[in-house]
Each structure stands twice: as C-alpha cells, then as structure tokens.
Design a protein around this motif. Structure first.
Motif, short mmCIF file in Angstrom:
data_model
loop_
_atom_site.label_atom_id
_atom_site.label_comp_id
_atom_site.label_asym_id
_atom_site.label_seq_id
_atom_site.Cartn_x
_atom_site.Cartn_y
_atom_site.Cartn_z
N SER A 135 -73.02 24.86 52.96
CA SER A 135 -74.02 24.21 53.79
C SER A 135 -74.84 23.21 52.98
O SER A 135 -75.12 22.10 53.44
CB SER A 135 -74.94 25.27 54.42
OG SER A 135 -75.96 24.67 55.17
N ASP A 136 -75.22 23.59 51.77
CA ASP A 136 -75.99 22.68 50.93
C ASP A 136 -75.15 21.48 50.49
O ASP A 136 -75.64 20.35 50.42
CB ASP A 136 -76.51 23.43 49.70
CG ASP A 136 -77.46 22.60 48.86
OD1 ASP A 136 -78.62 22.44 49.28
OD2 ASP A 136 -77.04 22.08 47.80
N THR A 194 -72.61 20.04 52.17
CA THR A 194 -72.45 19.11 53.29
C THR A 194 -73.72 18.31 53.54
O THR A 194 -73.66 17.12 53.84
CB THR A 194 -72.05 19.87 54.56
OG1 THR A 194 -73.01 20.92 54.80
CG2 THR A 194 -70.67 20.49 54.41
N ARG A 195 -74.87 18.96 53.38
CA ARG A 195 -76.14 18.24 53.58
C ARG A 195 -76.29 17.13 52.54
O ARG A 195 -76.67 15.99 52.87
CB ARG A 195 -77.30 19.22 53.48
CG ARG A 195 -78.67 18.59 53.70
CD ARG A 195 -79.77 19.62 53.43
NE ARG A 195 -79.69 20.12 52.06
CZ ARG A 195 -80.20 19.48 51.01
NH1 ARG A 195 -80.82 18.32 51.17
NH2 ARG A 195 -80.11 20.01 49.81
N ARG A 196 -75.99 17.41 51.30
CA ARG A 196 -76.10 16.39 50.26
C ARG A 196 -75.03 15.31 50.41
O ARG A 196 -75.29 14.12 50.18
CB ARG A 196 -75.98 17.04 48.87
CG ARG A 196 -77.11 18.00 48.54
CD ARG A 196 -76.93 18.58 47.15
NE ARG A 196 -76.91 17.53 46.14
CZ ARG A 196 -76.57 17.74 44.86
NH1 ARG A 196 -76.22 18.94 44.47
NH2 ARG A 196 -76.59 16.74 44.01
N ILE A 226 -73.72 14.23 53.17
CA ILE A 226 -74.11 13.34 54.27
C ILE A 226 -75.10 12.30 53.78
O ILE A 226 -75.02 11.11 54.15
CB ILE A 226 -74.69 14.18 55.43
CG1 ILE A 226 -73.57 14.96 56.13
CG2 ILE A 226 -75.42 13.31 56.43
CD1 ILE A 226 -74.07 15.94 57.16
N GLN A 227 -76.03 12.70 52.93
CA GLN A 227 -77.00 11.75 52.41
C GLN A 227 -76.37 10.74 51.46
O GLN A 227 -76.78 9.58 51.39
CB GLN A 227 -78.13 12.51 51.68
CG GLN A 227 -78.89 13.49 52.55
CD GLN A 227 -79.69 12.81 53.64
OE1 GLN A 227 -80.07 11.65 53.51
NE2 GLN A 227 -79.95 13.51 54.72
N LEU A 264 -66.17 16.78 55.43
CA LEU A 264 -67.25 17.43 56.18
C LEU A 264 -66.76 18.60 57.01
O LEU A 264 -67.48 19.59 57.16
CB LEU A 264 -67.94 16.42 57.09
CG LEU A 264 -68.92 15.45 56.41
CD1 LEU A 264 -69.47 14.47 57.42
CD2 LEU A 264 -70.05 16.20 55.75
N ARG A 305 -76.86 12.00 61.60
CA ARG A 305 -77.28 13.20 60.85
C ARG A 305 -77.52 14.37 61.79
O ARG A 305 -77.25 15.52 61.44
CB ARG A 305 -78.52 12.89 60.03
CG ARG A 305 -78.26 11.97 58.84
CD ARG A 305 -79.46 11.89 57.92
NE ARG A 305 -79.24 10.93 56.85
CZ ARG A 305 -79.66 9.67 56.86
NH1 ARG A 305 -80.35 9.23 57.91
NH2 ARG A 305 -79.41 8.86 55.86
N THR A 338 -75.06 17.59 61.08
CA THR A 338 -75.76 18.80 60.61
C THR A 338 -75.82 19.86 61.70
O THR A 338 -76.57 20.84 61.57
CB THR A 338 -77.18 18.46 60.14
OG1 THR A 338 -77.88 17.76 61.18
CG2 THR A 338 -77.15 17.60 58.89
N GLU A 339 -75.07 19.63 62.79
CA GLU A 339 -74.92 20.61 63.88
C GLU A 339 -76.26 20.92 64.55
O GLU A 339 -76.60 22.07 64.79
CB GLU A 339 -74.26 21.89 63.39
CG GLU A 339 -72.85 21.68 62.85
CD GLU A 339 -72.17 22.97 62.45
OE1 GLU A 339 -72.88 23.99 62.36
OE2 GLU A 339 -70.95 22.96 62.23
N ARG A 340 -77.02 19.85 64.87
CA ARG A 340 -78.28 20.01 65.58
C ARG A 340 -78.15 19.59 67.05
O ARG A 340 -79.17 19.42 67.72
CB ARG A 340 -79.38 19.17 64.91
CG ARG A 340 -79.62 19.47 63.44
CD ARG A 340 -80.03 20.91 63.20
NE ARG A 340 -81.17 21.30 63.98
CZ ARG A 340 -82.44 21.07 63.63
NH1 ARG A 340 -82.69 20.42 62.51
NH2 ARG A 340 -83.42 21.49 64.40
#
Length: 514
Positions: A265-266, A268-270, A272-273, A291, A358, A362-364
């Motif tokens: 999870s961490d 994929t977040r980085r 994406i940025q 991803l 994003r 990030t699945e929001r």
C-alpha cells in the motif's frame, strides 16, 4: 508431470563425467537466457554457502540410463535473519554488507528494522530451455518452490540426514596437500546428484523475493506468480537502462501477510506520486501493470460491477464529501459536470486530472473503469502526457482515446453528484425522526416530523370548515345575476363580436319605474 529437484553441489562439481555433462547443460541455459555471464557466476554457484540450485525435469523412469533434459533451472539465495542493531548501525554509517540484498533494501526504504529479522529466499536466476519458453515451465518451477518452502511437500527426514552424513569427507590432519600439488579426480562415495524435494528438509522461511531490471514481460511473469513490487529504483541502471525492482511473496498462506499488504500500500502511494517525475517515461501499460496486482483481479472487479454486486463498492474507502470539497471547489465540480455533458473542451479540466486520477488509483471511489480507460487516465492524470503521445503508445486514434476519457469523466461526475446529494439528504431530518431542538423556541420539545405534519393538516382542515360555514351564513343575493331573458337576447343577438356586455340591473330598473 514435471517435478522440481534439489541439486547437490558437491556432486555437481565432483569432476564426474555425468556431473560435468549436467553442469554443462545448466550453464548452457544460463548463457542462452541472459546477456551477462562471467566466470564469477560459476564460482558463485559452486562456493557460495547460501546459494541453492533447483532444476525442473520432465518425467523419468527407474530404468533410464541417460540424464534427463532440463526444462528450467533456478538459483536461490537464502537471506535475512539479521539483527536490528546491525541493520541500524550499517544504515546510519551508509554501509551495506554484501549479500542480503532484499533485507537491506526493504529496511532502508520503509525504515522498518524489524523486517531484517525475517528469513527469506531470493531467486537469483531462473532460466528456461529456449525450446520450451512461454509454455509455463518457469511458473511451474516457482509454484513448486513455494510449496517446498511453505511445508506443503512432506519430508522424509531420515533419508535426508543419511545422505548429508555420507557427503562429508574426513580430512587427514597429517596430509600435506596444496592447490598446486592436488590431483583433480572424480570423487568417490558421492551422494545422489538430484534429490526429490521430499528427500530434503526445507529451511524455514517467511517470504520469497526477486530483484531484476523491470520490463513489461518480466513484470507480468512475476505478477502471475503472485509477487508484489515493494521497491523500484528511481534511477536507471547505467549498463542496461532499466530500473531495478524488488518483488516479494509471502509463503505462509494464500493471502499476503499483513506486513506485505502494508508495504504494498505504501509503495503504490509513493509510485503514484512519482509517476510525474522519474517514472514519467514509463509506457502507460507498464505503469498500469505496476499499480495493479494482476489482471485477473481487475477482471473480477469488472464482472462484479457488471452483475450488480455491491460488495466491491462498499468495501472501498470512498472519499467523503468534506474531503471532496478540500480537493475541488464548486467551480471545479461544475467544470467536470460540463465536460461530462460535452459542453466544454477537455483543456478546461486538465488541471483537475491529477486529483481525479489519485482518487481512483488510491481506491477512494466506488466504481471501476475498464483497462483502456485506466491507461488513459493514468497517462493524462499522473504522467501528464498529452493525448497524442498516449495514442501513439496505445496505437489508437486520438478521437477514440478522448472518447474513452469522456466516459471516464462521466463516471466521476456521477460519483461526485451522488456524493453531494447524499450529503444534503443526510443533513435533512428523516421521516419519523425528530427535529433539531436548537431550531425550536426555548421551552419547547421536538416532536416526530410525521406527527407535526398531521397536526398542521388538522388545523388547516378546521380553519377551512369554519370559513365555509361563515360564508354560507352571509347574504349572497347581491352577487346574483340579474336581467331578463329579453335583455340577454338583445345584448347577445346583435351578431357583433363583443368583449363587454351591459345589462341594466333590476335595482336601477326599479328606480327608473318609480
């Protein structure tokens, strides 16, 4: 029907004729499958104590007198089991010990010094016979390797111990022999060259890993085997121009362990940025494959949504209305709604694409896009590429690409509208609920909304009945229509279109008669 075998390295380098022939076949696969091969590789195979060799062989019979053909060969290195103090001391000094590539890299990236305490195995090299590539032999070998280290293959411990004792050669302390005077000759009383996995006890491990230069075919291969990327080097390799990736897989159960899910999870977040920086030159399909876990999971989500299943929707950590208003103003949302209705050009929403992309990756959100729509959204929103560049990469016309993009934005527009409507409806009192006491005068208590409406309806009904009764008691003769039939015929029978008709009233006539 292929089986994985453990290769005894003492027998492999015993200078025996059959062993030499088997070693020659193994090195031939190494050379044919990799561009970098040095004599140091052969020395590493023979001398490195933490390295193990496995080969995938076809079906064999007991009366077979020739060496079986090697389908696939794997070289595995055991890593981990490092103390946290040693890891902290080495990283604080900017020093990394040789070997243990994955523990040092992962601990440095996530600053988690408990990870180095775990034990794992890194697949150093895997080579498949050129005639059998693309037929699933590599995946079969990785699957059997995981079963071996996860304890799914029962072990005959007694046989394994006897063979290990037989392979130890006693050294005479009075023997004076140097490397110059040593006579190389085939060794005697050697253990078998190949051992079935059930004949050797496996080391206790927590994970399997791999490190390689990322390419789209290799990434698909390791993703298909169940490995997740946790580290991607931001600078390319000086020799190959490829970015090094580290991928891990848990072996304790079918689902990844909690620590691996947290790392993934961490990562994929980085990632994406960083897609708009160091990884901007990645092809859209490669970035999308990084991803997603695997394509099968994406297809499963799409089938659930098409069948009307809400399980995938409610399990997502969807963005709230308050968070939406932090990311977008009311003017931003209006532009998105207008573009979804084809009323403005896409240039009017380009500045909003990073935030929109994003939210999705990030699945929001509570919906799914197709793979083609995901690729377009990733390229335009995260990598900041133009539609023309993406159309060249995906080999589709720009008009078709923008059509995919509009359909994606239309789903975001609907999601944002539903979110705003649910926020407004949630702030209103529900039927049968109680009113907010802050809105009532002091000393009055709230009552159910339905009861209040019924009470107001009764008051209106009583008031209407009272007014009707008063109206019936009044003298309404003054409002009666006067005039005789002769007067009406004279007024209406003239044949002319009239908008105003005048007839003398009876009161006036009486006054005239008197």
């Amino acid at each position: 029907e292929c089986d994985l075998y453990f290769v005894n390295r003492d027998t492999l380098f015993s200078y025996h004729k059959a062993s030499e022939q088997f070693l020659h076949r193994m090195m031939s696969l190494y050379v044919s499958s990799h561009y970098r091969n040095t004599p140091n590789d052969l020395q590493l195979i023979s001398d490195a104590p933490a390295h193990k060799l496995f080969v995938l062989l076809g079906p064999t019979s007991l009366d077979q007198s020739t060496l079986p053909e090697i389908m696939c060969v794997m070289q595995v290195s055991l890593e981990g089991a490092i103390s946290s103090d040693r890891m902290k001391s080495g990283l604080s000094k900017g020093m990394k010990a040789s070997g243990d590539l994955i523990p040092w890299t992962v601990s440095e990236q996530f600053q988690d010094f408990e990870f180095c305490n775990l034990s794992g195995a890194r697949v150093v090299r895997i080579a498949t016979h050129p005639d059998y590539q693309g037929m699933g032999y590599g995946s079969r070998a990785l699957s059997l390797l995981k079963q071996y280290y996860s304890g799914c293959i029962p072990c005959n411990e007694r046989d394994g111990e006897e063979r290990e004792i037989e392979s130890v050669r006693e050294i005479d302390p009075n023997e004076k022999e140097t490397l110059i005077s040593e006579q190389i000759k085939p060794r005697q009383n050697l253990p078998p060259l190949l051992l079935q996995l059930s004949e050797r006890r496996a080391e206790k491990l927590d994970y399997l890993g791999v490190s390689y230069g990322i390419t789209e075919p290799l990434l698909k291969f390791w993703k298909r085997a169940g490995y997740l990327p946790l580290y991607l080097r931001q600078t390319p390799n000086e020799l190959t121009g490829e970015h090094t990736v580290v991928m891990l897989q848990g072996i304790t159960s079918e689902s990844p362990p909690d620590w691996l899910e947290s790392y993934w999870s961490d990562f994929t977040r980085r990632f994406i940025q960083l897609l708009s920086y160091q990884f901007k030159q990645f092809p859209v399909t490669l970035a999308l494959n990084v991803l997603y876990r695997n394509r099968r999971q994406q297809e499963t989500d799409m089938s659930e949504l098409s069948n009307g299943s809400d399980n995938a929707l409610h399990s997502r950590n969807a963005v709230t209305l308050a968070e939406l208003y932090v990311l977008f103003t009311k003017y931003d949302l209006k532009r998105i709604h207008l573009y979804a209705r084809h009323l403005v050009d896409y240039h009017l929403v380009v500045d909003l694409l990073p935030s929109v992309a994003r939210l999705y990756f990030t699945e929001r959100t509570n919906f799914r896009l197709s793979l083609a729509q995901c690729a377009v959204l990733l390229g335009m929103g995260l990598q900041h590429k133009s539609p023309d560049d993406i159309s060249k990469e995906m080999d589709i016309p720009s008009t078709q690409l923008l059509g995919l993009f509009v359909r994606s934005i239309r789903k975001f527009s609907k999601f944002f509208k539903d979110l705003e409507e649910s926020g407004i409806s949630g702030s209103l009192p529900s039927v049968g609920g109680t009113m907010d006491t802050d809105l009532l005068p002091a000393g009055e208590e709230g009552m159910p909304l339905e009861q209040e409406l019924n009470q107001a309806a009764r008051e209106v009904r009583v008031r209407q009945e009272r007014e009707l009764k008063e109206l019936l008691q009044e003298d309404l003769s003054q409002y009666s229509v006067t005039g005789a039939e002769q007067d009406w015929e004279m007024a209406l029978g003239s044949g002319k279109k009239q908008t105003l008709v005048s007839i003398p009233s009876s009161a006036k006539r009486k006054h005239i008669e008197t």
